[in-house]
Scaffold this active site. Structure first.
Site, PDB file in Angstrom:
ATOM      1  N   CYS A   2       0.716  -1.258  -0.354  1.00 48.44           N
ATOM      2  CA  CYS A   2      -0.559  -0.340   0.060  1.00 48.44           C
ATOM      3  C   CYS A   2       0.826   1.090   0.694  1.00 48.44           C
ATOM      4  O   CYS A   2       2.219   1.673   0.811  1.00 48.44           O
ATOM      5  CB  CYS A   2      -0.813   0.162   1.484  1.00 48.44           C
ATOM      6  SG  CYS A   2      -1.982  -1.654   1.189  1.00 48.44           S
ATOM      7  N   ARG A  27       4.293  -0.645  -4.602  1.00 49.03           N
ATOM      8  CA  ARG A  27       4.415  -1.263  -2.768  1.00 49.03           C
ATOM      9  C   ARG A  27       2.377  -1.766  -2.983  1.00 49.03           C
ATOM     10  O   ARG A  27       2.158  -2.062  -1.946  1.00 49.03           O
ATOM     11  CB  ARG A  27       3.855   0.113  -2.010  1.00 49.03           C
ATOM     12  CG  ARG A  27       5.240   0.845  -2.205  1.00 49.03           C
ATOM     13  CD  ARG A  27       5.312   1.914  -0.796  1.00 49.03           C
ATOM     14  NE  ARG A  27       4.321   1.405   0.050  1.00 49.03           N
ATOM     15  CZ  ARG A  27       5.269   1.484   1.054  1.00 49.03           C
ATOM     16  NH1 ARG A  27       7.262   1.619   1.070  1.00 49.03           N
ATOM     17  NH2 ARG A  27       5.385   1.244   2.542  1.00 49.03           N
ATOM     18  N   TRP A  75      -2.245  -2.649  -1.766  1.00 47.79           N
ATOM     19  CA  TRP A  75      -2.027  -4.111  -1.811  1.00 47.79           C
ATOM     20  C   TRP A  75      -2.596  -5.694  -1.037  1.00 47.79           C
ATOM     21  O   TRP A  75      -2.785  -4.572   0.665  1.00 47.79           O
ATOM     22  CB  TRP A  75      -1.158  -4.094  -1.537  1.00 47.79           C
ATOM     23  CG  TRP A  75      -0.472  -5.464  -0.885  1.00 47.79           C
ATOM     24  CD1 TRP A  75       0.546  -6.430  -2.548  1.00 47.79           C
ATOM     25  CD2 TRP A  75       0.049  -6.530  -0.468  1.00 47.79           C
ATOM     26  NE1 TRP A  75       0.977  -7.397  -2.552  1.00 47.79           N
ATOM     27  CE2 TRP A  75       0.745  -7.536  -1.606  1.00 47.79           C
ATOM     28  CE3 TRP A  75      -0.076  -7.423   0.484  1.00 47.79           C
ATOM     29  CZ2 TRP A  75       0.940  -8.685  -0.354  1.00 47.79           C
ATOM     30  CZ3 TRP A  75       0.525  -8.113   1.493  1.00 47.79           C
ATOM     31  CH2 TRP A  75       0.619  -9.256   0.824  1.00 47.79           C
ATOM     32  N   ASN A 100      -2.050   2.532   5.413  1.00 47.48           N
ATOM     33  CA  ASN A 100      -1.286   1.165   5.407  1.00 47.48           C
ATOM     34  C   ASN A 100      -0.243   0.132   6.368  1.00 47.48           C
ATOM     35  O   ASN A 100      -0.737   1.075   7.293  1.00 47.48           O
ATOM     36  CB  ASN A 100       0.099   1.653   4.516  1.00 47.48           C
ATOM     37  CG  ASN A 100       1.272   1.038   4.097  1.00 47.48           C
ATOM     38  OD1 ASN A 100       1.150  -0.135   4.014  1.00 47.48           O
ATOM     39  ND2 ASN A 100       2.633   1.473   4.486  1.00 47.48           N
ATOM     40  N   GLY A 101      -1.186  -0.892   6.176  1.00 45.34           N
ATOM     41  CA  GLY A 101      -0.996  -1.972   7.849  1.00 45.34           C
ATOM     42  C   GLY A 101      -1.644  -2.450   7.622  1.00 45.34           C
ATOM     43  O   GLY A 101      -2.732  -2.757   7.264  1.00 45.34           O
ATOM     44  N   GLU A 485      18.703 -17.523  -5.156  1.00 40.15           N
ATOM     45  CA  GLU A 485      17.543 -16.610  -5.886  1.00 40.15           C
ATOM     46  C   GLU A 485      17.621 -16.505  -7.162  1.00 40.15           C
ATOM     47  O   GLU A 485      16.174 -15.509  -7.627  1.00 40.15           O
ATOM     48  CB  GLU A 485      19.059 -15.599  -5.128  1.00 40.15           C
ATOM     49  CG  GLU A 485      18.919 -14.071  -5.868  1.00 40.15           C
ATOM     50  CD  GLU A 485      17.813 -12.609  -5.060  1.00 40.15           C
ATOM     51  OE1 GLU A 485      17.367 -13.505  -4.581  1.00 40.15           O
ATOM     52  OE2 GLU A 485      17.248 -12.239  -6.033  1.00 40.15           O
ATOM     53  N   LYS A 489      13.479 -15.704  -8.596  1.00 38.62           N
ATOM     54  CA  LYS A 489      13.139 -14.168  -9.245  1.00 38.62           C
ATOM     55  C   LYS A 489      12.819 -15.343 -10.358  1.00 38.62           C
ATOM     56  O   LYS A 489      11.555 -14.414 -11.039  1.00 38.62           O
ATOM     57  CB  LYS A 489      14.671 -13.859 -10.146  1.00 38.62           C
ATOM     58  CG  LYS A 489      16.115 -13.403  -9.076  1.00 38.62           C
ATOM     59  CD  LYS A 489      15.674 -11.299  -8.870  1.00 38.62           C
ATOM     60  CE  LYS A 489      14.359 -11.669  -8.575  1.00 38.62           C
ATOM     61  NZ  LYS A 489      15.391 -11.144  -6.818  1.00 38.62           N
ATOM     62  N   GLU A 492       9.172 -15.693  -9.137  1.00 36.49           N
ATOM     63  CA  GLU A 492       8.037 -13.823  -9.231  1.00 36.49           C
ATOM     64  C   GLU A 492       8.060 -13.840 -10.439  1.00 36.49           C
ATOM     65  O   GLU A 492       6.910 -12.671 -10.441  1.00 36.49           O
ATOM     66  CB  GLU A 492       9.775 -12.885  -8.985  1.00 36.49           C
ATOM     67  CG  GLU A 492       9.781 -13.412  -7.188  1.00 36.49           C
ATOM     68  CD  GLU A 492      10.670 -12.187  -6.139  1.00 36.49           C
ATOM     69  OE1 GLU A 492      10.390 -11.985  -5.437  1.00 36.49           O
ATOM     70  OE2 GLU A 492      11.666 -11.888  -6.897  1.00 36.49           O
ATOM     71  N   HIS A 508      18.325 -37.080  -3.394  1.00 32.54           N
ATOM     72  CA  HIS A 508      17.653 -37.510  -2.535  1.00 32.54           C
ATOM     73  C   HIS A 508      16.581 -37.063  -2.290  1.00 32.54           C
ATOM     74  O   HIS A 508      15.274 -36.897  -1.691  1.00 32.54           O
ATOM     75  CB  HIS A 508      18.130 -36.763  -1.172  1.00 32.54           C
ATOM     76  CG  HIS A 508      19.751 -37.562  -0.648  1.00 32.54           C
ATOM     77  ND1 HIS A 508      19.754 -38.525  -0.152  1.00 32.54           N
ATOM     78  CD2 HIS A 508      21.148 -36.819  -0.212  1.00 32.54           C
ATOM     79  CE1 HIS A 508      20.687 -38.501  -0.077  1.00 32.54           C
ATOM     80  NE2 HIS A 508      21.579 -37.540   0.056  1.00 32.54           N
ATOM     81  N   LYS A 607       7.046  -4.588  -2.904  1.00 34.15           N
ATOM     82  CA  LYS A 607       7.791  -4.069  -2.963  1.00 34.15           C
ATOM     83  C   LYS A 607       8.366  -4.903  -1.221  1.00 34.15           C
ATOM     84  O   LYS A 607       9.165  -4.846  -1.460  1.00 34.15           O
ATOM     85  CB  LYS A 607       8.258  -3.612  -3.089  1.00 34.15           C
ATOM     86  CG  LYS A 607      10.234  -3.056  -3.352  1.00 34.15           C
ATOM     87  CD  LYS A 607      10.706  -3.067  -4.220  1.00 34.15           C
ATOM     88  CE  LYS A 607      12.295  -2.951  -4.968  1.00 34.15           C
ATOM     89  NZ  LYS A 607      13.099  -4.267  -5.255  1.00 34.15           N
TER      90      LYS A 607
END
Ligand code: G6P
Length: 612
Positions: A2, A27, A75, A100-101, A485, A489, A492, A508, A607
């Site tokens: 947000c 955001r 968001w 926001n929160g 990573e 990526k 995402e 395994h 983000k």
């Protein structure tokens, strides 16, 4: 997570708010809205589902005119992304709030407010804040007092901006657990979740502290009050990165621009921190050397991509500084009964410095006690994490807009290498290994340029992935977190299911997944584990898996049917994780472009995650 913008100005504010929202879209981007107080004293609102452009279209046909307003890009946490749930939320026609929160006690508060006759029209926790503020305003007829008394009743995290028709000359903002900055203009004042939102109107910012409440009034008046309601002095900081940081320039996406900025931002992160064959101890602050000398253990805590940087650092610190090191994701660490060995330094890694779980972990560590001190490796000066840590080391990545982190990650790795070298030096003085790594670090910007020269070859390779549903990444040693990573990526931004395994673990379990439909990506620098890795790759090939290997130019590994090898320039083995990150970033980027996904704003993600 947000984005909030607010403006009080003598000019019309719609354009400022809209531009701010566009810049905050990283955001959250599932819906957006704006309320502007008209000259006739009415709060007019527009909201739209989808990206900010949907709101912009509505505003084109029905502009919001006025000199004071608040806006939000969402968001979703409570309630689906619908227009009804989009911010600003109102209480009646007189009060509007953006938030926001997450308000954790919203159910209790909602029941209380409903019993008092307030009617709810959304599924959000934020509407509770709107009615609570309205109730408190009705008692005092003063918006500042109303916010001050309401926030005391809120449990959880919030950054809010509020406007009321009864006081048409002011906006009140407040923050706890979510970021909020004040932009100081000339005769005008602004609020936002991030300075980036306001760079078109000012470069002077006040970073509000936990519990702060701020009043912005006409003529640019800014008054800050601390949690106790006392008037508080807060310094104005000039934003130094310039407004260019938030434009795509000639690049198609922010992510691609940020990938190509890595040589430059790595150089900036090294600047002033390297001496002759060693890291300058003052890089960590005046008293750091004495403190680093007392460190016996390291606990690293972070989330997402930053966590992967922490994982690489563990290998480095144990090998080069001989200190036992633990790395954990913040959301796990914060709820664990942690046993703290004597002499442990608590290290957080965060691009934003506002990630809720990482902040909570830092506070948990502080409350628990027993740690020697805390160190934040962060990209945002003035962020909550930096303010609440004893020591900090800033990465110099500049603003990162693409949701998938790239340059923030490589600069974190650089910072962690500087940290490792500083730890080594206080233990054993100068030595040839430090010399070797410092030299490699000096060469690093150039090595990055060479690594990025693979862009064209990787773009060609990417078509092999576009139709796949799964991918497997393999690495050993420091390359295992780099494989993680790479997989992160890819998932995402291309939405391809990707997993990473330490190559030795393949047999395994994950080997069962390997067939011709499962591309396997391996990172193969010229290190002591190379021969073992090659054996693991044979296991893949024997099961018909198609291999894509990023290998050192000196590694003997032949191309053959089903085995594609991309050569990277020879690089110092300690620095290799930084360089091997680059092709994986480029690969995920090109696959996402081919698939036509939203590269910079992938679905469901944000983000900066400032809620738990
Ligand atoms: C979000 C972002 C990730 C990031 C993580 C931690 O999930 O999408 O890219 O790695 O938060 O963020 P931080 O700001 O603490 O590094």
């Amino acid at each position: 997570m947000c984005g909030i913008v607010g403006a009080v100005a003598s000019r019309q504010v719609q354009g400022i708010l809209l531009e701010g929202l566009k810049r905050l879209e990283y955001r959250g981007y599932d819906s957006a809205g704006m309320s502007v107080l008209s000259d006739e004293g009415r709060l007019n609102r527009q909201r739209a589902v989808g990206k900010v452009v949907a709101l912009e279209e509505k505003l084109e046909t029905a502009a919001l005119k006025g000199h004071l307003g608040i806006a939000h890009t969402r968001w979703a946490t409570h309630g689906r992304p619908t227009e009804q749930n989009a911010h600003p939320h109102q209480s009646g026609e007189s009060l509007a709030v953006v938030h926001n929160g997450i308000i954790e006690n919203y159910e209790t508060l909602k029941a209380e407010l409903e019993a008092q006759g307030y009617v709810f029209t959304s599924e959000t926790d934020t509407e509770v804040v709107a009615h609570l503020l309205a109730r408190e305003y009705n008692k005092s007829q003063d918006l500042l007092s109303a916010v001050q008394s309401a926030v005391i009743m809120l449990k959880g995290a919030y950054a809010i901006a509020v406007a009321h028709v009864g006081q048409p000359d002011q906006i009140i903002g407040a923050r706890k657990g979510s970021p909020l900055v004040v932009g100081a203009g000339i005769g005008e004042a602004f609020l936002a979740s991030d300075p980036l939102a306001l760079l078109q109107v000012t470069d002077r910012f006040i970073y509000l502290q936990e519990g702060d409440v701020v009043r912005l009034s006409q003529e640019g008046m800014i008054e800050v009050f601390d949690y106790e309601g006392q008037s508080a002095e807060r310094a104005i900081t000039v934003f130094e990165h310039g407004d260019g940081a938030i434009s795509k320039g000639n690049y198609r996406h922010f992510m691609l621009k940020e990938i190509h900025e890595q040589a430059q931002v790595v150089a900036a992160t090294l600047e002033g921190r390297l001496g002759e064959g060693h890291v300058l101890p003052r890089a960590f602050g005046a008293d750091a050397e004495a403190l680093l000398d007392r460190v016996k253990h390291i606990q690293i805590v972070a989330c997402g991509t930053s966590y992967h940087a922490g994982m690489v650092a563990r290998y480095w610190i144990e090998k080069l500084a001989g200190l036992p090191t633990q790395v954990e994701v913040a959301s796990e660490y914060r709820y664990r009964d942690v046993v703290v060995p004597d002499g442990t330094l608590f290290v957080t890694l965060s691009q934003s410095g506002e990630t809720a779980d990482t902040l909570a972990a830092l506070r948990y560590a502080a409350d628990k006690g027993g740690y020697l001190a805390s160190l934040a490796i962060c990209n945002v000066p003035g962020s909550t994490l930096v303010r609440e840590s004893d020591l900090s080391l800033m990465t110099q990545a500049g603003p990162e807009i693409g949701v998938a982190s790239t340059k923030a990650f490589t600069t974190q790795l650089v910072a962690m290498m500087l940290f490792t070298l500083a730890l080594r030096r206080v233990r054993q003085g100068d030595d040839p290994i430090q010399h070797q790594i410092v030299n490699a670090l000096r060469q690093l910007p150039q090595s990055i340029q060479q690594g990025l020269a693979l862009d064209g070859a990787i773009e060609k390779l990417s078509s092999a992935f576009a139709e796949k549903h799964h991918a497997l990444f393999l690495g050993r040693g420091t390359m295992f977190p780099i494989a993680l990573e790479g997989a992160l990526k890819l998932k995402e931004i291309s939405y391809i299911h990707a997993e990473a395994y330490p190559a030795g673990e393949l047999k395994h379990g994950p080997l069962a997944l390997v067939d011709s439909e499962m591309p396997v990506i391996a990172v193969a620098p010229n290190d002591e584990l190379l021969e073992k890795l090659k054996a693991n790759l044979q296991e893949v090939r024997a099961r018909g898996g198609e291999l894509f290997v990023f290998a050192d130019e000196n590694v003997s590994l032949a191309e053959s049917e089903g085995v594609h090898v991309l050569r990277l320039p020879a690089i110092d083995e300690y620095i290799a994780p930084i360089i091997y990150t680059l092709p994986l970033q480029l690969l995920s980027y090109h696959v996402a472009v081919l698939k036509g996904t939203d590269v910079d704003q992938p679905r469901n993600l944000a983000k900066s995650v400032t809620v738990e």
